[in-house]
Design an enzyme around this catalytic site. Structure first.
Site, PDB file in Angstrom:
ATOM      1  N   ARG A  50       3.869   5.498  -4.456  1.00  0.00           N
ATOM      2  CA  ARG A  50       2.618   6.023  -3.892  1.00  0.00           C
ATOM      3  C   ARG A  50       1.254   5.188  -4.167  1.00  0.00           C
ATOM      4  NH1 ARG A  50       0.035   9.418  -6.892  1.00  0.00           N
ATOM      5  NH2 ARG A  50       1.768  10.776  -7.291  1.00  0.00           N
ATOM      6  N   TYR A 102      -9.357  10.836  21.019  1.00  0.00           N
ATOM      7  CA  TYR A 102      -7.958  11.457  20.750  1.00  0.00           C
ATOM      8  C   TYR A 102      -8.092  12.702  20.257  1.00  0.00           C
ATOM      9  CZ  TYR A 102      -3.336  12.000  18.609  1.00  0.00           C
ATOM     10  OH  TYR A 102      -2.334  12.266  18.448  1.00  0.00           O
ATOM     11  N   ASP A 173     -12.162   3.405  15.736  1.00  0.00           N
ATOM     12  CA  ASP A 173     -10.631   3.743  15.941  1.00  0.00           C
ATOM     13  C   ASP A 173     -10.399   2.607  16.743  1.00  0.00           C
ATOM     14  OD1 ASP A 173      -8.389   4.306  16.978  1.00  0.00           O
ATOM     15  OD2 ASP A 173      -8.685   6.599  16.817  1.00  0.00           O
ATOM     16  N   LYS A 198       0.990   2.740  17.463  1.00  0.00           N
ATOM     17  CA  LYS A 198       0.732   2.448  19.146  1.00  0.00           C
ATOM     18  C   LYS A 198       0.752   0.664  19.068  1.00  0.00           C
ATOM     19  CE  LYS A 198      -0.231   6.606  19.195  1.00  0.00           C
ATOM     20  NZ  LYS A 198      -1.664   7.313  19.175  1.00  0.00           N
TER      21      LYS A 198
HETATM   22  C1  LIG Z   1      -2.530   8.186  18.355  1.00  0.00           C
HETATM   23  C2  LIG Z   1      -3.759   8.119  18.027  1.00  0.00           C
HETATM   24  C3  LIG Z   1      -4.428   8.275  16.672  1.00  0.00           C
HETATM   25  C4  LIG Z   1      -3.549   9.323  15.758  1.00  0.00           C
HETATM   26  O1  LIG Z   1      -2.532   8.454  15.427  1.00  0.00           O
HETATM   27  P1  LIG Z   1      -1.064   9.049  14.811  1.00  0.00           P
HETATM   28  O2  LIG Z   1      -0.337   7.755  14.131  1.00  0.00           O
HETATM   29  O3  LIG Z   1      -0.443   9.856  15.814  1.00  0.00           O
HETATM   30  O4  LIG Z   1      -1.274   9.938  13.503  1.00  0.00           O
HETATM   31  C5  LIG Z   1      -5.568   8.210  16.428  1.00  0.00           C
HETATM   32  N1  LIG Z   1      -6.462   7.734  17.453  1.00  0.00           N
HETATM   33  C6  LIG Z   1      -6.160   7.277  18.629  1.00  0.00           C
HETATM   34  C7  LIG Z   1      -7.017   6.708  19.694  1.00  0.00           C
HETATM   35  C8  LIG Z   1      -4.592   7.577  18.964  1.00  0.00           C
HETATM   36  O5  LIG Z   1      -4.115   6.967  20.116  1.00  0.00           O
END
Ligand SMILES: *Cc1c(COP(=O)(O)O)cnc(C)c1O
Length: 377
Positions: A50, A102, A173, A198
């Protein structure tokens, strides 16, 4: 690798060096929870997975290199990474967030962190004046997404970062763009966040989150929180993400060239009311996209005449799979209002059900256009 190498070179090599004991060219999957110590407290840099694991370290160094940052941190999901940033704040602190984000970010802020005393203002961050109006004496964090999910608006990172007083953390983000398209720290952000689920992972086979930053104190606190809260990824997930990242630069080129052709096709299609894509001159922030993004990326949203037409389109494609998520090599289609952004319905940031979102993959573009043409017929 250093920042002077081209991105396509860095994505192949970042964070990964041959294993010192065996010469293995890929960082091994250190599938272990603990590490043997020579004497109590005497170890080789790792004591419990961890707190740290060598496969995770390679991933953390990789994202730091790609974002031009001093430090990287890896988490079990994008939301775990966002949650850990929010724990830098105290009850009574105020956060400014773009009003197009998101759905899971909206849910985390409004339904979890609000209960712990954080205050949120949802503002139209395409306008620096709206930022000024949203600022309060207790504002501690500015949360940006650019391009936004799902409306593909851009935030002018330099202008917004310059528009907040010292002491306000600017977090971006960068999931939709990836470091192959923009590196937010270079535009004045303090923390970059990714859902590595992603584009970074790129193959729809792993869920993960990453942070990159330069500030020593903020890194120490986030590193403490990463271990204290514990939303960490396993070594196999880190390996898969590292493997995906090797082809990031070349994938983003193909995602972007395919998406541009598709956006142009859709813009000329009589059944499509509006296309939102930063690579089109019709995008209201096209000039900013040219300034801020190296490539326009693989995400497109389009508006159809009715929510029924949108629903019908999502069910008629054959190559574009109807699914949530984005950023994989295969093309996906969805209706955000009823899927990824369901949690924002009935809120001030709800998206219309006439909207369809495409994650354009790296298949041959002619096949993708044929698929969309048939679905819209
Ligand atoms: C998918 C996504 C998230 C969240 O990420 P997870 O890996 O699903 O927890 C945050 N911001 C954006 C822009 C996303 O597309």
């Amino acid at each position: 690798m250093t920042q002077k190498h081209h991105l396509a070179t860095r994505t192949v090599h970042a964070g990964v060096t041959p294993d010192p004991t065996t010469g293995a060219i890929m960082t091994p999957i250190y599938q272990t929870s603990t590490f043997v110590q020579a004497a109590p407290g005497e170890h080789k840099g790792y004591d419990y997975s961890r707190s740290g694991n060598p496969t995770r370290t390679a991933l953390e160094q990789c994202i730091a290199e790609l974002e031009g940052a001093k430090y990287g941190l890896a988490f079990s999901s994008g939301l775990a990474a966002i949650d850990t940033i929010m724990r830098l704040l105290n009850p009574g602190d105020h956060v400014i967030v773009g009003n197009d984000v998101y759905g899971g970010t909206f849910r985390l802020f409004e339904r979890v962190h609000k209960r712990y005393g954080l205050e949120f203002t949802w503002a139209d961050l395409t306008s620096p004046e709206a930022l000024k109006a949203a600022l309060q004496p207790n504002t501690r964090l500015l949360w940006l997404e650019t391009p936004t999910n799902p409306l593909m608006s851009l935030a002018d990172m330099s202008a917004l970062a310059a528009g907040v007083p010292a002491g306000v953390i600017v977090a971006v983000d960068n999931t939709f763009a990836s470091p192959a398209i923009q590196q937010p720290l270079a535009f004045g952000a303090h923390i970059v966040m990714h859902s590595s689920t992603k584009y970074l992972g790129g193959h729809s086979d792993v869920v993960g989150g990453l942070l990159a930053l330069n500030d020593d104190d903020m890194h120490n606190t986030l590193r403490f929180l990463q271990n204290a809260v514990g939303g960490v990824p396993g070594p196999m997930d880190c390996f898969l993400t590292l493997r995906g990242i090797k082809t990031l630069a070349i994938r983003m080129e193909r995602h972007s060239s395919n998406a541009l052709r598709i956006a142009q096709f859709l813009e000329d299609h009589p059944a499509v009311r509006r296309v939102r894509y930063p690579g089109l001159e019709s995008h209201p922030q096209y000039a900013l996209a040219q300034r801020q993004m190296r490539l326009p990326g693989g995400m497109i949203s389009l508006e159809l005449e009715s929510s029924e037409a949108a629903r019908r389109m999502t069910m008629r494609t054959q190559i574009f799979a109807l699914a949530e998520s984005l950023g994989g090599v295969e093309s996906l289609i969805e209706q955000p209002g009823t899927m990824t952004h369901m949690s924002t319905s009935d809120s001030t940031i709800a998206v219309p059900n006439t909207l369809v979102r495409l994650s354009v993959g790296i298949e041959h573009v002619d096949d993708l256009i044929d698929d969309l043409r048939r679905a819209l017929a």
